[in-house]
Design an enzyme around this catalytic site. Structure first.
Site, PDB file in Angstrom:
ATOM      1  N   LYS A  75       0.866  -1.189   0.000  1.00  0.00           N
ATOM      2  CA  LYS A  75       0.000   0.000   0.000  1.00  0.00           C
ATOM      3  C   LYS A  75       0.895   1.229   0.000  1.00  0.00           C
ATOM      4  O   LYS A  75       1.969   1.219   0.612  1.00  0.00           O
ATOM      5  CB  LYS A  75      -0.868   0.024   1.271  1.00  0.00           C
ATOM      6  CG  LYS A  75      -2.146   0.817   1.110  1.00  0.00           C
ATOM      7  CD  LYS A  75      -3.212  -0.037   0.461  1.00  0.00           C
ATOM      8  CE  LYS A  75      -4.518   0.698   0.306  1.00  0.00           C
ATOM      9  NZ  LYS A  75      -5.560  -0.166  -0.246  1.00  0.00           N
ATOM     10  N   ASP A 114      -6.754   4.079  -4.966  1.00  0.00           N
ATOM     11  CA  ASP A 114      -7.401   3.826  -3.681  1.00  0.00           C
ATOM     12  C   ASP A 114      -8.112   5.133  -3.305  1.00  0.00           C
ATOM     13  O   ASP A 114      -8.240   6.030  -4.157  1.00  0.00           O
ATOM     14  CB  ASP A 114      -6.350   3.404  -2.639  1.00  0.00           C
ATOM     15  CG  ASP A 114      -6.971   2.885  -1.357  1.00  0.00           C
ATOM     16  OD1 ASP A 114      -7.617   1.828  -1.386  1.00  0.00           O
ATOM     17  OD2 ASP A 114      -6.832   3.543  -0.307  1.00  0.00           O
ATOM     18  N   SER A 145     -12.313   0.124 -10.432  1.00  0.00           N
ATOM     19  CA  SER A 145     -12.690  -1.257 -10.099  1.00  0.00           C
ATOM     20  C   SER A 145     -13.952  -1.324  -9.246  1.00  0.00           C
ATOM     21  O   SER A 145     -14.278  -2.386  -8.710  1.00  0.00           O
ATOM     22  CB  SER A 145     -11.524  -1.937  -9.370  1.00  0.00           C
ATOM     23  OG  SER A 145     -11.267  -1.252  -8.168  1.00  0.00           O
ATOM     24  N   THR A 149     -15.975  -4.691  -7.819  1.00  0.00           N
ATOM     25  CA  THR A 149     -16.061  -4.830  -6.355  1.00  0.00           C
ATOM     26  C   THR A 149     -17.512  -5.087  -5.946  1.00  0.00           C
ATOM     27  O   THR A 149     -17.800  -5.965  -5.127  1.00  0.00           O
ATOM     28  CB  THR A 149     -15.511  -3.578  -5.647  1.00  0.00           C
ATOM     29  OG1 THR A 149     -14.155  -3.402  -6.034  1.00  0.00           O
ATOM     30  CG2 THR A 149     -15.597  -3.701  -4.139  1.00  0.00           C
ATOM     31  N   GLY A 179     -23.890   3.924   2.919  1.00  0.00           N
ATOM     32  CA  GLY A 179     -22.873   4.475   2.014  1.00  0.00           C
ATOM     33  C   GLY A 179     -23.269   4.233   0.569  1.00  0.00           C
ATOM     34  O   GLY A 179     -23.135   3.131   0.057  1.00  0.00           O
ATOM     35  N   ALA A 182     -19.633   4.818  -5.008  1.00  0.00           N
ATOM     36  CA  ALA A 182     -19.419   4.092  -6.264  1.00  0.00           C
ATOM     37  C   ALA A 182     -19.781   2.616  -6.122  1.00  0.00           C
ATOM     38  O   ALA A 182     -20.384   2.037  -7.022  1.00  0.00           O
ATOM     39  CB  ALA A 182     -17.953   4.241  -6.679  1.00  0.00           C
ATOM     40  N   GLY A 184     -21.424   1.118  -3.105  1.00  0.00           N
ATOM     41  CA  GLY A 184     -22.715   0.960  -2.419  1.00  0.00           C
ATOM     42  C   GLY A 184     -23.898   1.293  -3.322  1.00  0.00           C
ATOM     43  O   GLY A 184     -24.946   0.626  -3.254  1.00  0.00           O
ATOM     44  N   ASP A 202     -26.483   7.774   3.942  1.00  0.00           N
ATOM     45  CA  ASP A 202     -25.213   8.371   3.514  1.00  0.00           C
ATOM     46  C   ASP A 202     -25.047   9.688   4.270  1.00  0.00           C
ATOM     47  O   ASP A 202     -26.036  10.336   4.614  1.00  0.00           O
ATOM     48  CB  ASP A 202     -25.219   8.644   2.001  1.00  0.00           C
ATOM     49  CG  ASP A 202     -23.818   8.769   1.429  1.00  0.00           C
ATOM     50  OD1 ASP A 202     -23.399   7.895   0.660  1.00  0.00           O
ATOM     51  OD2 ASP A 202     -23.115   9.754   1.776  1.00  0.00           O
TER      52      ASP A 202
HETATM   53  N1  LIG Z   1     -14.018   1.049  -4.961  1.00  0.00           N
HETATM   54  C1  LIG Z   1     -13.495  -0.166  -4.808  1.00  0.00           C
HETATM   55  O1  LIG Z   1     -13.177  -0.873  -5.776  1.00  0.00           O
HETATM   56  C2  LIG Z   1     -13.303  -0.736  -3.420  1.00  0.00           C
HETATM   57  C3  LIG Z   1     -12.607  -1.953  -3.273  1.00  0.00           C
HETATM   58  C4  LIG Z   1     -12.456  -2.500  -1.994  1.00  0.00           C
HETATM   59  C5  LIG Z   1     -12.975  -1.829  -0.898  1.00  0.00           C
HETATM   60  N2  LIG Z   1     -13.621  -0.633  -1.063  1.00  0.00           N
HETATM   61  C6  LIG Z   1     -14.132   0.050   0.137  1.00  0.00           C
HETATM   62  O2  LIG Z   1     -15.562   0.151   0.031  1.00  0.00           O
HETATM   63  C7  LIG Z   1     -16.013   1.358   0.637  1.00  0.00           C
HETATM   64  C8  LIG Z   1     -16.803   2.166  -0.380  1.00  0.00           C
HETATM   65  O3  LIG Z   1     -15.972   2.436  -1.503  1.00  0.00           O
HETATM   66  P1  LIG Z   1     -16.461   3.421  -2.673  1.00  0.00           P
HETATM   67  O4  LIG Z   1     -15.465   3.270  -3.772  1.00  0.00           O
HETATM   68  O5  LIG Z   1     -17.920   3.212  -2.931  1.00  0.00           O
HETATM   69  O6  LIG Z   1     -16.250   4.822  -1.959  1.00  0.00           O
HETATM   70  P2  LIG Z   1     -17.006   6.217  -2.283  1.00  0.00           P
HETATM   71  O7  LIG Z   1     -16.147   7.275  -1.722  1.00  0.00           O
HETATM   72  O8  LIG Z   1     -17.422   6.267  -3.723  1.00  0.00           O
HETATM   73  O9  LIG Z   1     -18.357   6.093  -1.430  1.00  0.00           O
HETATM   74  C9  LIG Z   1     -18.418   6.133  -0.036  1.00  0.00           C
HETATM   75  C10 LIG Z   1     -19.783   6.740   0.325  1.00  0.00           C
HETATM   76  O10 LIG Z   1     -19.938   6.645   1.730  1.00  0.00           O
HETATM   77  C11 LIG Z   1     -20.462   7.882   2.214  1.00  0.00           C
HETATM   78  N3  LIG Z   1     -20.106   7.988   3.625  1.00  0.00           N
HETATM   79  C12 LIG Z   1     -18.948   8.425   4.192  1.00  0.00           C
HETATM   80  N4  LIG Z   1     -19.013   8.325   5.532  1.00  0.00           N
HETATM   81  C13 LIG Z   1     -20.227   7.785   5.816  1.00  0.00           C
HETATM   82  C14 LIG Z   1     -20.885   7.391   7.025  1.00  0.00           C
HETATM   83  N5  LIG Z   1     -20.298   7.559   8.222  1.00  0.00           N
HETATM   84  N6  LIG Z   1     -22.133   6.864   6.944  1.00  0.00           N
HETATM   85  C15 LIG Z   1     -22.742   6.700   5.735  1.00  0.00           C
HETATM   86  N7  LIG Z   1     -22.176   7.049   4.557  1.00  0.00           N
HETATM   87  C16 LIG Z   1     -20.928   7.585   4.610  1.00  0.00           C
HETATM   88  C17 LIG Z   1     -19.861   8.921   1.314  1.00  0.00           C
HETATM   89  O11 LIG Z   1     -20.614  10.131   1.331  1.00  0.00           O
HETATM   90  C18 LIG Z   1     -19.915   8.209  -0.048  1.00  0.00           C
HETATM   91  O12 LIG Z   1     -21.159   8.431  -0.706  1.00  0.00           O
HETATM   92  C19 LIG Z   1     -14.742   2.048   1.164  1.00  0.00           C
HETATM   93  O13 LIG Z   1     -14.539   1.659   2.513  1.00  0.00           O
HETATM   94  C20 LIG Z   1     -13.643   1.471   0.294  1.00  0.00           C
HETATM   95  O14 LIG Z   1     -12.380   1.517   0.940  1.00  0.00           O
HETATM   96  C21 LIG Z   1     -13.814  -0.093  -2.289  1.00  0.00           C
END
Ligand SMILES: NC(=O)c1ccc[n+]([C@@H]2O[C@H](COP(=O)([O-])OP(=O)(O)OC[C@H]3O[C@@H](n4cnc5c(N)ncnc54)[C@H](O)[C@@H]3O)[C@@H](O)[C@H]2O)c1
Length: 344
Positions: A75, A114, A145, A149, A179, A182, A184, A202
């Site tokens: 990382k 990330d 990705s 995911t 959440g 992207a 969720g 959210d």
């Molecule tokens: N994108 C990927 O490919 C991937 C891969 C593995 C893990 N993840 C993990 O999955 C999670 C979501 O990733 P993403 O790419 O959708 O991120 P993102 O930033 O697109 O979405 C996160 C969402 O969560 C909301 N949020 C933040 N804090 C919050 C809270 N306390 N309560 C409710 N909502 C809240 C944000 O406003 C946002 O809409 C992250 O923890 C990320 O590390 C993502």
């Protein structure tokens, strides 16, 4: 501090262009080159960024091992000071600085996006690094990705539902998605299409209008665990489950992409003690890395790579069955599987 590290390499440097502290942590290359994203985030100080890099790179080792990938865990973290304004010039400078460190590692750490970085940023790193993942599709990469995911989480969720409720179908199940980003957002849409009764949440209030327009119930983030549900999907931030919050969970099955959902590993036992099946986050969220490596390293096409991602469902089925048989938690079983693969 060094005595506590299990990591193979940790490179820490102050960027010569940007002046910003940055870390590239390689936890293990036992199974192959270390892969893991570049996090560009504000931290209270450089120590917090270092701690994040150490923790996240270790999680990548376990994620790859459980997913059956011949890669290790790494990382990189760019630790912006708390009040930094990230201008386009500064962004360019930190990425050039980080790319230089990664280039010095000569292919031992292979980066991707990330939190805080995206496919376009990978083009800057690619000027220095031997190989980067997830460049934009227009530049020969596979881009973001988040879609794969979500596919992996949905496969894990169906396997979990089969284990807990006796059927993989979500029709009529009450599901809370916390959440709507992207990943969720995609999961919520797919579950709604499958007939689930959705409640979403959210911190970004603009998402409320989207949710209402889609006909989904809305709940404030601090109520997301408590609202009556069969399945809870944490898709926002880490640290959701700890001693103070496990009691709030109403769902019988918890499965979602958010990284590091437990405040510490002992919380897995607290969840199991309440009869809640928690699918480890590093198992459920592996779809992005499985898809990207299958496409960009093994040269599989989209359909074949997606089938591999869907295999996460089989992994979850196996882990939950062995947890049931042994009386240990799914986390314990997943860690044991990772250790066996790394030692083999
Ligand atoms: N994108 C990927 O490919 C991937 C891969 C593995 C893990 N993840 C993990 O999955 C999670 C979501 O990733 P993403 O790419 O959708 O991120 P993102 O930033 O697109 O979405 C996160 C969402 O969560 C909301 N949020 C933040 N804090 C919050 C809270 N306390 N309560 C409710 N909502 C809240 C944000 O406003 C946002 O809409 C992250 O923890 C990320 O590390 C993502």
């Amino acid at each position: 501090m060094l005595e506590q590290w299990e990591h193979e390499d940790v490179v820490m440097r102050r960027g010569r262009r940007s002046g910003v502290a940055m870390v590239v942590a390689t936890h293990s290359r036992a199974l192959g080159p270390a892969v893991g994203g570049c996090r560009l985030w504000r931290y209270p100080d450089w120590r917090a960024g270092l701690a994040d890099a150490l923790r996240l790179s270790k999680a990548m080792t376990v994620k790859c091992a459980v997913a059956g990938l011949p890669f290790g865990g790494g990382k990189s973290v760019v630790a912006l000071p708390p009040d930094t304004e990230l201008t386009p010039l500064l962004r360019q400078a930190v990425l050039e600085d980080l790319g230089e460190i990664i280039g010095d590692l000569d292919g031992g750490y292979l980066p991707g996006p990330d939190v805080g970085t995206g496919p376009e940023d990978m083009l800057v790193l690619a000027r220095h690094a031997r190989k980067v993942f997830c460049k934009p599709e227009s530049h020969g990469g596979t881009g973001s990705s988040s879609g794969p995911t979500a596919v992996g989480v949905l496969a894990a969720l169906r396997a979990g539902a089969r284990d807990v409720f006796g059927t993989a179908s979500v029709a009529g199940r009450r599901v809370t998605v916390s959440g709507l980003g992207a990943v969720g957002g995609r999961i919520a849409a797919a579950l709604a299409a499958g007939g689930a009764e959705l409640t979403v949440s959210d911190v970004d209030i603009r998402k409320r209008a989207e949710a209402t327009a889609a006909g989904w119930a809305w709940v404030e983030p601090d109520e997301a665990l408590r609202v009556p549900a069969d399945i809870l999907v944490p898709a926002a931030v880490g640290g959701v489950f700890g001693e103070g919050t496990v009691e709030d969970v109403t769902a019988a099955l918890v499965v979602g992409p958010a990284n590091n959902q437990l405040t510490d590993d002992s919380v897995a036992g607290l969840l199991a003690g309440r009869g809640i099946v928690w699918v480890p986050d590093f198992v459920a969220s592996a779809g992005g890395v499985v898809y990207t490596l299958s496409r960009e390293f093994d040269g599989l096409d989209h359909d074949a790579a997606t089938r591999r991602v869907e295999g996460i469902g089989d992994t979850v089925t196996t882990l939950l069955a062995s947890a049931r048989a042994s009386g240990d938690t799914p986390l314990h079983e997943a860690m044991a599987l990772a250790r066996r693969r790394i030692a083999a």
